[in-house]
Scaffold this active site. Structure first.
Site, PDB file in Angstrom:
ATOM      1  CG  HIS A  19      34.759  41.163  34.146  1.00  0.00           C
ATOM      2  ND1 HIS A  19      35.983  41.596  33.732  1.00  0.00           N
ATOM      3  CD2 HIS A  19      34.639  41.571  35.430  1.00  0.00           C
ATOM      4  CE1 HIS A  19      36.590  42.229  34.729  1.00  0.00           C
ATOM      5  NE2 HIS A  19      35.782  42.231  35.759  1.00  0.00           N
ATOM      6  CG  ASN A  56      37.105  41.383  43.377  1.00  0.00           C
ATOM      7  OD1 ASN A  56      36.292  40.632  42.848  1.00  0.00           O
ATOM      8  ND2 ASN A  56      37.011  42.696  43.299  1.00  0.00           N
ATOM      9  CG  HIS A  82      42.073  45.350  36.371  1.00  0.00           C
ATOM     10  ND1 HIS A  82      40.825  45.763  36.772  1.00  0.00           N
ATOM     11  CD2 HIS A  82      42.887  46.413  36.586  1.00  0.00           C
ATOM     12  CE1 HIS A  82      40.884  47.008  37.217  1.00  0.00           C
ATOM     13  NE2 HIS A  82      42.134  47.432  37.121  1.00  0.00           N
ATOM     14  CG  ASP A 100      33.925  45.365  35.797  1.00  0.00           C
ATOM     15  OD1 ASP A 100      33.951  44.575  36.753  1.00  0.00           O
ATOM     16  OD2 ASP A 100      34.717  46.321  35.697  1.00  0.00           O
TER      17      ASP A 100
END
Ligand SMILES: [Zn+2]
Lengths: 423, 313
Positions: free
Chosen positions: A61, A95, A180, A306
């Site tokens: 991630h 994204n 998410h 992340d």
């Protein structure tokens, strides 16, 4: 061209645990032998005495920001940060600008990563068109272009119906979804964990239930549709418990957490420190302990960072206005090794959650056995070092760990037999 | 006492001694407003900038009058002013302000922590005139001044704060300040308006029914209900709020016979407070307004005035 990594502590959970020599030929592992046993000629010898040699670490991630926000990170700088952190592969979230919701974007990302020639990059494509949560993307095309999974990360899929159909549709192409989990109606403008620190600072709170409720929905949908679901960046004790129970009754659910959720609590926000602003937010001490327990008992399958680069000017604003996210690739291993040094995880379990399990979830093996691709991480688990964000390979500096003393780090990263990072 | 704070950002960063010193100074300033010529030359030649990023006629006027009574040049900047155009970052705003060489900047902003952010980047003293839901220290100080004036003390008083605690910077600053000064603080309101951990953070006692908080209270502080919060599903109707959580004469009878009633204004008459109570003999709401000017004069004097007495030229 033959390379020999000699005298390292080879730790490949399930396969090997001992001092060995590893022979690499044409990008693959040729043999793993007792030290000195094989006297073949090596073109290059890497002395790994005192080091731990493991299957390459994989971060499931990360956000690489390219295309679209190259001032924060590019695929190349992100990959450089990855290999410095000991990662041989990363999964990048969709994204970007444009969003990775189209095979053309997926293929371009893979081409850029090949050009960089550092870590492997596995693109995660979007579940829905434009991350808008209303229309399915062309999963067949995305899969053949190289997408490894699907996620609308950062933009929770609000509609249960949409999520159900996405799970069902993805099955046709043997893809899985990464969720998410966030019920936005319960987030209601919150910017940090709902708790004493938010109350003191007068900041809007994000309650644990906003995550937990969606985790429950995804578990229910996966159970209902017979699909596989991966829960991204778990931050609450309630989510850990829900995943534990779902696994016990056979639901195909896997989950990740990030180093900040077991290293920090919401007190790190201190006096509006935007370097501690992320989503999900840093939680309470009880949550932090539950995350560690979840990693220790296998409820949480892996540690992902992340990694979310932001320019310093974007973070140098009042807390409400700051973007969410911190970078993590270059601190992940050091922070995670603390769990080993503190006795919460064995080193073997740490390798599982940082290397073996992510590979398993992504659908491939990551073994140090003859014939396998030579993706390896060499780490010095004893080295003390201080986190200096100004020295990061990442283009961004947004980390709350600057100045931290960490214990253990990667000293070399090898991808397909090539040394892509060496300290 | 030598006052050494650079800024007034919240009550948590003021010691009991500093609070007392501010209140004593304000008490001395109050007399100036009663003179036929309500002006002293103390801050002549000093520039005070009032930067209100959020509308507030009352607080802004109070700061404006306070500055002018000390002969300072008071410059008001509004968000809509040309240099403070929409979309400009707070950091750019700081740089603009710095270039004007102010002696004190008073700032109101809709974002929690904005005053601290500005103060961290600005050489001149900053007074927080309200930041988001975080702090409103001058309101808390003028409330404390009003209470102390009437009761002669703060320590040991039972103070009930009633209404939307969660979204109120006035409540936060009063809880911090009053507890610091030794008062016993109780809060009450619908559970939707009580923030998580408020007991642990501030050391107050939470009551779900207003009656419990009012029992024997020496001071009752009512908070303004934001009608727009209706959309945020925090309460059902003004009618029900008034009946359940509003301060009426009957309910006030539960408090100490000499209880004071405060309200930061502007009031929603008939919602959080009835006309009878707002205009009744327990009410010190107009004293609060009067003391607000004196208190803000005191802060300007302490932060920008040097050490001269207010009457010296
Ligand atoms: Zn996410």
């Amino acid at each position: 061209m033959q390379m020999k990594i000699e005298n390292g502590h080879v730790l490949d959970p399930g396969n090997m645990d001992g001092i060995r020599d590893i022979w690499i030929h044409d990008g693959r592992i040729a043999a793993v032998t007792e030290p000195g046993e094989c006297r073949d000629r090596a073109d290059e010898i890497f002395d790994a005495t005192g080091l731990v040699v493991t299957p390459g670490l994989i971060d499931m991630h990360v956000h690489l920001r390219e295309p679209g926000q190259e001032y924060k990170e590019t695929i190349e700088t992100g990959c450089r940060a990855a290999v410095r952190g000991g990662f041989t592969a990363v999964c990048c979230m969709p994204n970007t600008r444009p969003v990775n919701d189209h095979a053309g974007v997926t293929a371009w990302i893979i081409a850029q990563a090949k050009k960089a020639g550092l870590a492997r990059v596995y693109p995660v494509a979007a579940i829905s068109r434009g991350l808008e949560g209303s229309q399915l993307n062309e999963y067949a095309d995305l899969k053949s272009a190289g997408a490894i999974a699907l996620s609308d990360d950062g933009m929770p899929v609000n509609s249960g119906q949409m999520m159900r159909r996405a799970m069902e549709y993805a099955k046709a192409f043997d893809l899985f979804l990464i969720s998410h989990c966030e019920d936005l109606s319960l987030v209601a403008g919150g910017v940090m964990n709902e708790g004493e620190t938010a109350t003191r600072l007068g900041l809007g709170g994000i309650p644990n239930i906003s995550e937990y409720l969606m985790v429950q929905r995804e578990i229910g949908l996966a159970e209902w549709t017979g699909s596989r679901i991966h829960i991204a960046h778990v931050s609450t004790r309630e989510s850990v418990q829900a995943i534990r129970e779902a696994k016990a009754r056979g639901v195909q659910v896997t989950a990740e957490t990030a180093p900040h959720y077991f290293s920090l609590t919401d007190e790190a926000v201190g006096r509006y420190n935007t370097a501690a602003k992320m989503n999900p937010p840093l939680r309470s001490e009880a949550d932090r302990r539950a995350i560690i327990d979840g990693l220790a008992d296998g409820t949480l399958d892996c540690i992902a960072t992340d990694h979310a680069p932001h320019a310093s000017m974007e973070k140098n604003v009042p807390f409400d206005e700051a973007p969410n996210g911190i970078i993590g690739l270059e601190t992940s291993l050091g922070l995670s090794l603390k769990l080993v040094h503190d006795g919460f995880l064995s080193l073997k379990d740490l390798i599982r959650v940082m290397s073996k399990n992510p590979a398993r979830i992504l659908g491939f093996t990551n073994d140090l056995t003859p014939g396998a691709l030579a993706d390896l991480t060499l780490m010095d688990t004893a080295a003390f070092w201080e986190v200096d964000p100004s020295a990061f390979a990442s283009l961004s500096r947004n980390t709350p760990f600057g100045g931290w003393q960490l214990h253990g780090q990667a000293v070399a990263t090898i991808v397909e037999g090539r040394v892509v990072f060496r300290k | 006492m030598h006052f050494t704070q650079k800024d007034i950002l919240d009550m948590a960063s003021l010691s009991a001694e500093e609070i007392t010193h501010i209140l004593d100074t304000a008490q001395g300033m109050k007399e100036i407003s009663l003179r036929p010529v309500k002006k002293v030359p103390t801050l002549r030649g000093k520039t005070l900038i009032l930067f209100f990023h959020e509308a507030s006629t009352r607080t802004k006027t109070s700061f404006d009058i306070a500055g002018k009574r000390l002969s300072a040049d008071v410059i008001a900047l509004a968000k809509s002013g040309s240099s403070m155009a929409k979309g400009e970052s707070l950091l750019d705003t700081v740089k603009t302000l710095e270039a004007m060489h102010p002696d004190v900047v008073v700032m109101r902003h809709g974002t929690s922590g904005a005053a601290q952010y500005i103060a961290g980047h600005l050489k001149s003293p900053v007074i927080n005139a309200g930041d988001g839901k975080h702090a409103h220290p001058t309101q808390a100080l003028l409330d404390m001044m009003t209470i102390r004036e009437r009761k002669g003390r703060l320590a040991g008083l039972k103070v009930a704060i009633i209404g939307d605690i969660a979204h109120s910077r006035v409540a936060r600053s009063n809880m911090e300040g009053l507890i610091r000064m030794g008062a016993e603080v109780r809060v009450a309101g619908p559970p939707t308006m009580i923030p998580k951990g408020v007991e642990e953070v501030y050391g107050v006692k939470v009551f779900s029914a207003v009656e419990g908080a009012l029992e024997g209270a020496d001071v009752v502080m009512m908070l303004r209900i934001q009608k727009e919060r209706m959309e945020n599903i925090l309460f059902a109707s003004e009618r029900e709020y008034a009946r359940t959580f509003g301060l009426s004469t009957g309910r006030l009878a539960l408090a100490h016979p000499d209880a004071l009633v405060l309200h930061p204004g502007p009031m929603n008459r008939g919602v959080e407070i009835t006309d009878e109570v707002a205009d009744g003999h327990h009410s010190v709401i107009l004293d609060q307004v009067e003391n607000g000017v004196a208190l803000r004069m005191a802060l300007f004097y302490l932060l920008a005035g040097g050490m001269r007495h207010a009457d010296e030229d």
